[in-house]
Design a protein around this motif. Structure first.
Motif, mmCIF file in Angstrom:
data_model
loop_
_atom_site.group_PDB
_atom_site.id
_atom_site.type_symbol
_atom_site.label_atom_id
_atom_site.label_comp_id
_atom_site.label_asym_id
_atom_site.label_seq_id
_atom_site.Cartn_x
_atom_site.Cartn_y
_atom_site.Cartn_z
ATOM 1 N N CYS A 4 0.850 -1.186 0.000
ATOM 2 C CA CYS A 4 0.000 0.000 0.000
ATOM 3 C C CYS A 4 0.886 1.237 0.000
ATOM 4 O O CYS A 4 1.805 1.329 0.813
ATOM 5 C CB CYS A 4 -0.900 0.057 1.237
ATOM 6 N N GLU A 5 0.590 2.171 -0.879
ATOM 7 C CA GLU A 5 1.313 3.444 -0.892
ATOM 8 C C GLU A 5 0.325 4.579 -1.128
ATOM 9 O O GLU A 5 -0.401 4.592 -2.121
ATOM 10 C CB GLU A 5 2.394 3.470 -1.968
ATOM 11 N N GLY A 6 0.296 5.512 -0.183
ATOM 12 C CA GLY A 6 -0.609 6.653 -0.297
ATOM 13 C C GLY A 6 -2.066 6.239 -0.381
ATOM 14 O O GLY A 6 -2.868 6.893 -1.061
ATOM 15 N N LEU A 7 -2.427 5.150 0.307
ATOM 16 C CA LEU A 7 -3.793 4.607 0.216
ATOM 17 C C LEU A 7 -4.806 5.545 0.864
ATOM 18 O O LEU A 7 -4.659 5.928 2.022
ATOM 19 C CB LEU A 7 -3.852 3.231 0.884
ATOM 20 N N VAL A 8 -5.823 5.899 0.087
ATOM 21 C CA VAL A 8 -6.883 6.801 0.554
ATOM 22 C C VAL A 8 -8.228 6.108 0.409
ATOM 23 O O VAL A 8 -8.504 5.474 -0.614
ATOM 24 C CB VAL A 8 -6.900 8.119 -0.256
ATOM 25 N N VAL A 19 -12.970 10.898 5.575
ATOM 26 C CA VAL A 19 -11.706 10.355 5.075
ATOM 27 C C VAL A 19 -11.200 9.342 6.103
ATOM 28 O O VAL A 19 -10.662 9.706 7.143
ATOM 29 C CB VAL A 19 -10.658 11.467 4.856
ATOM 30 N N ALA A 20 -11.386 8.055 5.813
ATOM 31 C CA ALA A 20 -11.024 7.000 6.765
ATOM 32 C C ALA A 20 -9.544 6.654 6.694
ATOM 33 O O ALA A 20 -8.916 6.355 7.709
ATOM 34 C CB ALA A 20 -11.871 5.759 6.517
ATOM 35 N N LEU A 21 -8.995 6.666 5.474
ATOM 36 C CA LEU A 21 -7.557 6.450 5.274
ATOM 37 C C LEU A 21 -7.035 7.633 4.472
ATOM 38 O O LEU A 21 -7.590 7.972 3.429
ATOM 39 C CB LEU A 21 -7.300 5.145 4.517
ATOM 40 N N GLN A 22 -5.976 8.253 4.949
ATOM 41 C CA GLN A 22 -5.524 9.487 4.301
ATOM 42 C C GLN A 22 -4.050 9.434 3.885
ATOM 43 O O GLN A 22 -3.239 10.242 4.297
ATOM 44 C CB GLN A 22 -5.784 10.688 5.199
ATOM 45 N N GLY A 23 -3.727 8.432 3.068
ATOM 46 C CA GLY A 23 -2.366 8.315 2.549
ATOM 47 C C GLY A 23 -1.538 7.273 3.276
ATOM 48 O O GLY A 23 -0.353 7.468 3.521
ATOM 49 N N LEU A 24 -2.143 6.142 3.580
ATOM 50 C CA LEU A 24 -1.496 5.110 4.385
ATOM 51 C C LEU A 24 -0.488 4.313 3.558
ATOM 52 O O LEU A 24 -0.735 3.966 2.405
ATOM 53 C CB LEU A 24 -2.560 4.184 4.960
ATOM 54 N N ASN A 25 0.666 4.015 4.168
ATOM 55 C CA ASN A 25 1.695 3.176 3.554
ATOM 56 C C ASN A 25 1.872 1.900 4.375
ATOM 57 O O ASN A 25 1.940 1.961 5.604
ATOM 58 C CB ASN A 25 3.031 3.916 3.483
ATOM 59 N N LEU A 26 1.954 0.765 3.698
ATOM 60 C CA LEU A 26 2.119 -0.509 4.402
ATOM 61 C C LEU A 26 2.674 -1.552 3.451
ATOM 62 O O LEU A 26 2.251 -1.647 2.301
ATOM 63 C CB LEU A 26 0.766 -0.992 4.951
ATOM 64 N N ALA A 59 -8.120 6.189 -3.703
ATOM 65 C CA ALA A 59 -6.926 6.678 -4.400
ATOM 66 C C ALA A 59 -5.695 5.988 -3.829
ATOM 67 O O ALA A 59 -5.765 5.306 -2.805
ATOM 68 C CB ALA A 59 -6.809 8.197 -4.265
ATOM 69 N N GLY A 60 -4.553 6.202 -4.496
ATOM 70 C CA GLY A 60 -3.302 5.587 -4.050
ATOM 71 C C GLY A 60 -3.076 4.246 -4.704
ATOM 72 O O GLY A 60 -3.709 3.910 -5.709
ATOM 73 N N GLN A 61 -2.184 3.472 -4.127
ATOM 74 C CA GLN A 61 -1.883 2.138 -4.634
ATOM 75 C C GLN A 61 -2.145 1.097 -3.557
ATOM 76 O O GLN A 61 -1.800 1.298 -2.399
ATOM 77 C CB GLN A 61 -0.412 2.030 -5.054
ATOM 78 N N VAL A 62 -2.758 -0.020 -3.945
ATOM 79 C CA VAL A 62 -2.933 -1.144 -3.021
ATOM 80 C C VAL A 62 -2.944 -2.429 -3.844
ATOM 81 O O VAL A 62 -3.804 -2.624 -4.714
ATOM 82 C CB VAL A 62 -4.217 -0.995 -2.165
ATOM 83 N N LEU A 69 -5.928 -3.838 -6.447
ATOM 84 C CA LEU A 69 -7.283 -3.677 -5.926
ATOM 85 C C LEU A 69 -7.948 -2.381 -6.372
ATOM 86 O O LEU A 69 -9.167 -2.249 -6.304
ATOM 87 C CB LEU A 69 -7.275 -3.747 -4.393
ATOM 88 N N LEU A 70 -7.147 -1.416 -6.843
ATOM 89 C CA LEU A 70 -7.716 -0.150 -7.303
ATOM 90 C C LEU A 70 -8.290 -0.285 -8.715
ATOM 91 O O LEU A 70 -9.244 0.394 -9.075
ATOM 92 C CB LEU A 70 -6.652 0.950 -7.284
ATOM 93 N N LYS A 71 -7.723 -1.189 -9.504
ATOM 94 C CA LYS A 71 -8.091 -1.269 -10.914
ATOM 95 C C LYS A 71 -8.930 -2.485 -11.271
ATOM 96 O O LYS A 71 -9.412 -2.592 -12.400
ATOM 97 C CB LYS A 71 -6.816 -1.266 -11.778
#
Length: 297
Positions: A4-8, A19-26, A59-62, A69-71
Motif C-alpha cells: 500500500c502506498e498513499g492509500l486513501v 476520510v477513513a484512510l488518508q495516505g497510508l503506507n504498508l 486513491a493511491g496504490q494497493v 485492488l484499485l483497478k
C-alpha cells in the motif's frame, strides 16, 4: 504480499464526507504473521475491508500478490475474494450458519465454489482442535469453539492471505492464547500470510510485527528484537531499545517525503505542543521540547 502506498479511502453520503484512510503506507511480506492495532476510528477496519476486497479504495496504490485492488473489475473482485483471501470476523454471526454442523459450515464455501473436499474440511477442524466436534451445531459449541470453526472456514478456500478482525476480542485470555497458537501453527506449517486487526497491544508478543494506525495513517511499528539487525532500518526511526516485557523494538514510520508521526503519549510526556527542537550530530537525531532547551541555557 501486500503493498500500500498513499492509500486513501473516502466514504461519501449526500451531506457528509469521511476520510477513513488518508495516505497510508504498508508493506507485508509473503508468509508474515503481523498485527495492525489502533483505537476506534483509526482506520484499521477500513484497511482490512479494503485489503479483503469489500471496500474499493478511493486513491493511491494497493496490491495483494498480483492483484491491483484499485483497478480490478467487479468480476475480478469476486474471484479475488473467493480464491485469494480468507476472513475471520469478531462477530460469529458473520462467520457461521447456526443450522449447520461445524463440518457443514467448513464445507459450505467449498460447495459454493464447486470444490467440495470433505477430507480437507475434516483436516482443518482437526488442525484447530475440533476433530471431536465436527457433527455439533453452533448451540452445542462454546464461543471459543465457534471462533475456531470460523478459522477453519476461513481456510477452506486455501487462501494466500488470511484477514482476522478482532479474532480474540470476545473470548477469555486462555481461549485468546489458544487462538493465537493456532494462527502461529497455521502460519508456520502452511505458510499463509496472516494479518490480524486488533486494539489489544498484548498481541505484540505473539506476532512477528505490529503496525499502529492513527488517524488513517501508519504511525508506529514494533518488530521483534534481533541484536544482529540493530535498531536502524530503511524507513524507520527507532524510538526505544527493546523492552524485556515483549522483546520488541518500537519504530516511527517515515513516509516518502520524510514525515513521521511521533506517538501522542511521547509528545505529551515531554509537554510538546506545536513544535520541537531537532538536532542531528552526524549519527543520531534528537528531539527536544523548545522550552526545555531555553531552561538549560
Amino acid at each position: 504480499m501486500i503493498y500500500c502506498e498513499g492509500l486513501v479511502k473516502i466514504y461519501k453520503t449526500d451531506d457528509l464526507e469521511v476520510v477513513a484512510l488518508q495516505g497510508l503506507n504498508l508493506t507485508v511480506e509473503k508468509g508474515e504473521l503481523m498485527a495492525i492495532i489502533g483505537n476506534s476510528g483509526s482506520g484499521k477496519s477500513t484497511l482490512l475491508n479494503t485489503l479483503g476486497g469489500l471496500d474499493r479504495p478511493s486513491a493511491g496504490q494497493v496490491k495483494v500478490g498480483p492483484w491491483d485492488l484499485l483497478k480490478m473489475t467487479e468480476e475480478e473482485r469476486v474471484s479475488y475474494k473467493r480464491d485469494t483471501v480468507g476472513f475471520i470476523w469478531q462477530n460469529n454471526a458473520r462467520n457461521l450458519l447456526p443450522y449447520l454442523t461445524a463440518l457443514e459450515n467448513v464445507e459450505m464455501p467449498m460447495m459454493l465454489s464447486g470444490k467440495l473436499d470433505r477430507a480437507y474440511a475434516m483436516q482443518l477442524l482437526e488442525w484447530v482442535g475440533l476433530k471431536h466436534r465436527i457433527h455439533n451445531k453452533l448451540h452445542q459449541l462454546s464461543g471459543g469453539e465457534q471462533q475456531r470453526v470460523a478459522i477453519a472456514i476461513s481456510l477452506s478456500n486455501r487462501p494466500e492471505l488470511l484477514l482476522a478482525d478482532e479474532p480474540t476480542g470476545s473470548v477469555d485470555t486462555a481461549t485468546s492464547d489458544m487462538i493465537m497458537n493456532i494462527f502461529r501453527k497455521l502460519n508456520k506449517e502452511i505458510g499463509v500470510t496472516i494479518v490480524i486487526v486488533t486494539h489489544d497491544m498484548t498481541l505484540a508478543s505473539q506476532v512477528d510485527r505490529v503496525v499502529a494506525i492513527r488517524d488513517g495513517l501508519t504511525s508506529t511499528e514494533f518488530v521483534k528484537h534481533n541484536p544482529e539487525i540493530g535498531s536502524h532500518g530503511e524507513g524507520f526511526v527507532s524510538l526505544s531499545a527493546h523492552t524485556s516485557q515483549n522483546e520488541h523494538v518500537a519504530y516511527v514510520v517515515v513516509d516518502k517525503v520524510g514525515r513521521l508521526q511521533v506517538p501522542r503519549e511521547y509528545l505529551k510526556s515531554m509537554d510538546i505542543k506545536d513544535k520541537v527542537l531537532m538536532e542531528f550530530d552526524g549519527e543520531k537525531i534528537t528531539i527536544r521540547a523548545p522550552h526545555k532547551v531555553q531552561t538549560e541555557e
